[in-house]
Design a protein around this motif. Structure first.
Motif, PDB file in Angstrom:
ATOM      1  N   UNK A 103      73.629   7.724 -55.736  1.00  0.00           N
ATOM      2  CA  UNK A 103      73.442   6.283 -55.927  1.00  0.00           C
ATOM      3  C   UNK A 103      74.731   5.516 -55.627  1.00  0.00           C
ATOM      4  N   UNK A 104      74.591   4.470 -54.831  1.00  0.00           N
ATOM      5  CA  UNK A 104      75.689   3.547 -54.539  1.00  0.00           C
ATOM      6  C   UNK A 104      75.316   2.180 -55.099  1.00  0.00           C
ATOM      7  N   UNK A 105      76.238   1.560 -55.812  1.00  0.00           N
ATOM      8  CA  UNK A 105      75.990   0.265 -56.454  1.00  0.00           C
ATOM      9  C   UNK A 105      76.980  -0.738 -55.900  1.00  0.00           C
ATOM     10  N   UNK A 106      76.484  -1.902 -55.497  1.00  0.00           N
ATOM     11  CA  UNK A 106      77.349  -2.937 -54.940  1.00  0.00           C
ATOM     12  C   UNK A 106      77.416  -4.169 -55.810  1.00  0.00           C
ATOM     13  N   UNK A 107      78.357  -5.046 -55.489  1.00  0.00           N
ATOM     14  CA  UNK A 107      78.439  -6.327 -56.178  1.00  0.00           C
ATOM     15  C   UNK A 107      77.341  -7.243 -55.642  1.00  0.00           C
ATOM     16  N   UNK A 108      77.135  -8.379 -56.301  1.00  0.00           N
ATOM     17  CA  UNK A 108      76.089  -9.304 -55.874  1.00  0.00           C
ATOM     18  C   UNK A 108      76.224  -9.631 -54.392  1.00  0.00           C
ATOM     19  N   UNK A 109      75.106  -9.561 -53.673  1.00  0.00           N
ATOM     20  CA  UNK A 109      75.016  -9.837 -52.228  1.00  0.00           C
ATOM     21  C   UNK A 109      75.884  -8.884 -51.405  1.00  0.00           C
ATOM     22  N   UNK A 110      76.131  -7.691 -51.952  1.00  0.00           N
ATOM     23  CA  UNK A 110      76.950  -6.705 -51.247  1.00  0.00           C
ATOM     24  C   UNK A 110      76.133  -5.706 -50.444  1.00  0.00           C
ATOM     25  N   UNK A 111      74.906  -6.100 -50.034  1.00  0.00           N
ATOM     26  CA  UNK A 111      74.028  -5.154 -49.321  1.00  0.00           C
ATOM     27  C   UNK A 111      74.664  -4.631 -48.032  1.00  0.00           C
ATOM     28  N   UNK A 112      75.291  -5.520 -47.242  1.00  0.00           N
ATOM     29  CA  UNK A 112      75.863  -5.090 -45.954  1.00  0.00           C
ATOM     30  C   UNK A 112      76.967  -4.057 -46.180  1.00  0.00           C
ATOM     31  N   UNK A 113      77.772  -4.254 -47.239  1.00  0.00           N
ATOM     32  CA  UNK A 113      78.832  -3.292 -47.543  1.00  0.00           C
ATOM     33  C   UNK A 113      78.241  -1.951 -47.999  1.00  0.00           C
ATOM     34  N   UNK A 114      77.225  -2.010 -48.846  1.00  0.00           N
ATOM     35  CA  UNK A 114      76.567  -0.783 -49.297  1.00  0.00           C
ATOM     36  C   UNK A 114      76.008   0.007 -48.119  1.00  0.00           C
ATOM     37  N   UNK A 115      75.344  -0.710 -47.213  1.00  0.00           N
ATOM     38  CA  UNK A 115      74.746  -0.067 -46.045  1.00  0.00           C
ATOM     39  C   UNK A 115      75.824   0.559 -45.154  1.00  0.00           C
TER      40      UNK A 115
END
Length: 485
Positions: free
Chosen positions: A452-464
């Motif tokens: 599992x990877x968890x990002x900050x708010x609106x961090x979808x592009x970084x997570x991907x």
């Protein structure tokens, strides 16, 4: 064809190597062959699917196609689709045909030109972690058909894992995209709350529900999220913010990335073989230039009790609309209006749904609201604050998706609390509204393990980006279950 990425399928369609009708037929034939055992789809309509594919071919021929035009997609049966049976895995809606499209369906089919292969099985009203709560029977995990695929988006997960679809939609209220993705060797992304419209997505817990993509790779999920996301004025919780290309940062190097490792995720309670696979993934990230830092999410242990007050409270309110009056199931025999309500709901809902409605009605009742519901909302704020503090020390947070690999069908059915604990690592993200994803990171005794990877708010592009770079140096996500080629 079944091993191609979405980008490669798009290129095959554009170059006329295969037509959209031929591609849809290939997947429909696989569904016909594999679905009787796996039970991933509850509704398939070959005629409707091939008509959509013919429309896609016309767009391809006219030069008006987008990057996803003609690519097949499986739709979780929680999204209303005009003219399609939309059941939400429940007897209550077993014969309901939606009169309109959910925003997600409209975006993928009418705007992007994707081809719907059918509606996938799910835990009833998205309430479950194993896909055993469906009125249409349990879904089986393609990696081992004696085991669960996870839930509630288990049908979508099993469909993609068995390559009955190249990509699928799911929804995540407490882990329902990430947990089945982890148990079925898929990549699944739960976006920030409000990024994907909930209009036409049958409600379970409105402050927690969020739609997202389930696919083979981070790149595929980025492309589907590009088509799914966006502001929708018909959803009061949809966020009005600029459009994003979620694939824009996929190839950025990870040098300098700070990964937070919460001590609460690495203590007791996680299977040793699962933890070994997660540790090996951490080593890969260090090789890619990332550094790790120990962090703390001190209120993690309160996530499950808070969730199982808030979610059932919202469910008891949302499911009050199923009364036998306007649509859905109605008891065949009753004496008066009250009798009709009671018999309809007693006969139309399954055991887990009834359990959660009763819990929700109780915690919202006079004299208990302050003691339970209000207290749970305060804990929710504490959990969100834990993440705010954690992200001051790191860019992303990493840990296991689930404490174990896929468990056997009916193993936890008699013990709801044990079932609820399978979401221990995923639930806190929904309470905080954060984005998170599960990425394949290895196997334990032949069964997939999710990271599992968890990002900050609106961090979808970084997570991907973080997921994609890992997938470029590992091949876990490309492995297929035996016997499904």
């Amino acid at each position: 064809m079944i091993e191609k990425s979405l980008k490669e399928l798009g290129q095959s369609l554009a170059s006329k190597e295969i037509s959209a009708v031929e591609l849809a037929t290939l997947y429909l034939d696989r569904i016909e062959r594999l679905n009787p055992e796996i039970n991933a789809f509850v509704t398939v309509d070959r005629q409707k699917t091939l008509a959509m594919a013919a429309e896609a071919d016309a767009r391809l021929a006219a030069g008006t196609a987008g990057p996803l035009t003609g690519i097949p997609v499986a739709q979780k049966d929680i999204f209303c689709a005009e003219g399609w049976r939309t059941t939400c895995g429940s007897k209550m809606l077993a014969d309901f045909v939606a009169p309109y499209d959910a925003t997600v369906i409209d975006k993928l089919h009418r705007q992007a030109g994707m081809v719907s292969l059918g509606k996938t099985n799910m835990d009833e009203f998205a309430m479950g972690s194993s896909n055993e709560n469906s009125y249409f029977g349990a879904v089986k995990n393609p990696w081992d058909t004696s085991r669960v695929p996870g839930g509630s988006s288990g049908g979508s997960a099993a469909a993609v894992a068995a390559r009955m679809a190249p990509i699928a939609t799911g929804t995540d209220t407490g882990g329902s995209i990430r947990q089945p993705a982890g148990l079925c060797n898929l990549t699944g992304l739960k976006p920030t709350y409000g990024v994907v419209s909930r209009y036409g997505m049958i409600a379970y817990a409105s402050s927690l529900d969020q739609g997202g993509p389930m696919g083979v790779s981070a790149e595929d999920c980025a492309l589907l999220l590009n088509a799914m996301a966006g502001f929708d004025e018909r959803d009061s919780t949809s966020l009005d913010r600029p459009r994003e290309d979620y694939a824009r940062d996929l190839d950025l190097p990870l040098a300098g990335l700070k990964i937070g490792l919460p001590k609460e995720f690495f203590g007791e309670g996680c299977d040793a073989k699962v933890m070994a696979a997660v540790q090996a993934a951490i080593d890969e990230y260090r090789k890619l230039g990332a550094t790790t830092v120990e962090i703390s999410l001190p209120n993690t242990h309160l996530a499950i009790p808070a969730y199982y007050v808030i979610a059932p409270a919202e469910a008891s309110s949302n499911l009050s609309r199923y009364d036998g009056v306007r649509y859905g199931y109605r008891a065949p025999e009753y004496g008066n209006l009250d009798d009709m309500y009671m018999k309809t709901r007693a006969q139309g809902f399954g055991e887990e749904v009834k359990r959660r409605i009763l819990i929700g009605a109780y915690v919202l009742s006079h004299g208990y609201y302050d003691a339970y519901y209000l207290q749970a909302q305060r804990i929710r704020r504490l959990i969100a604050n834990d993440f705010v503090e954690a992200f001051k020390q790191c860019d992303v947070i990493l840990g296991p998706t689930s404490p174990t690999t896929a468990f056997r069908i009916s193993e936890k059915s008699a013990d709801p609390v044990q079932m609820y604990l399978s979401d221990i690592y995923t639930i806190s993200l929904n309470l905080a509204g954060l984005p998170g994803m599960s990425v394949p990171c290895g196997f334990a005794d032949g069964l997939p393990v999710g990271l599992q990877l968890i990002g900050n708010y609106f961090g979808e592009a970084r997570l991907l980006n973080v997921a994609h770079r890992y997938q470029q140096v590992t091949g876990w996500h490309r492995q297929l279950p035996a016997g499904i080629a």
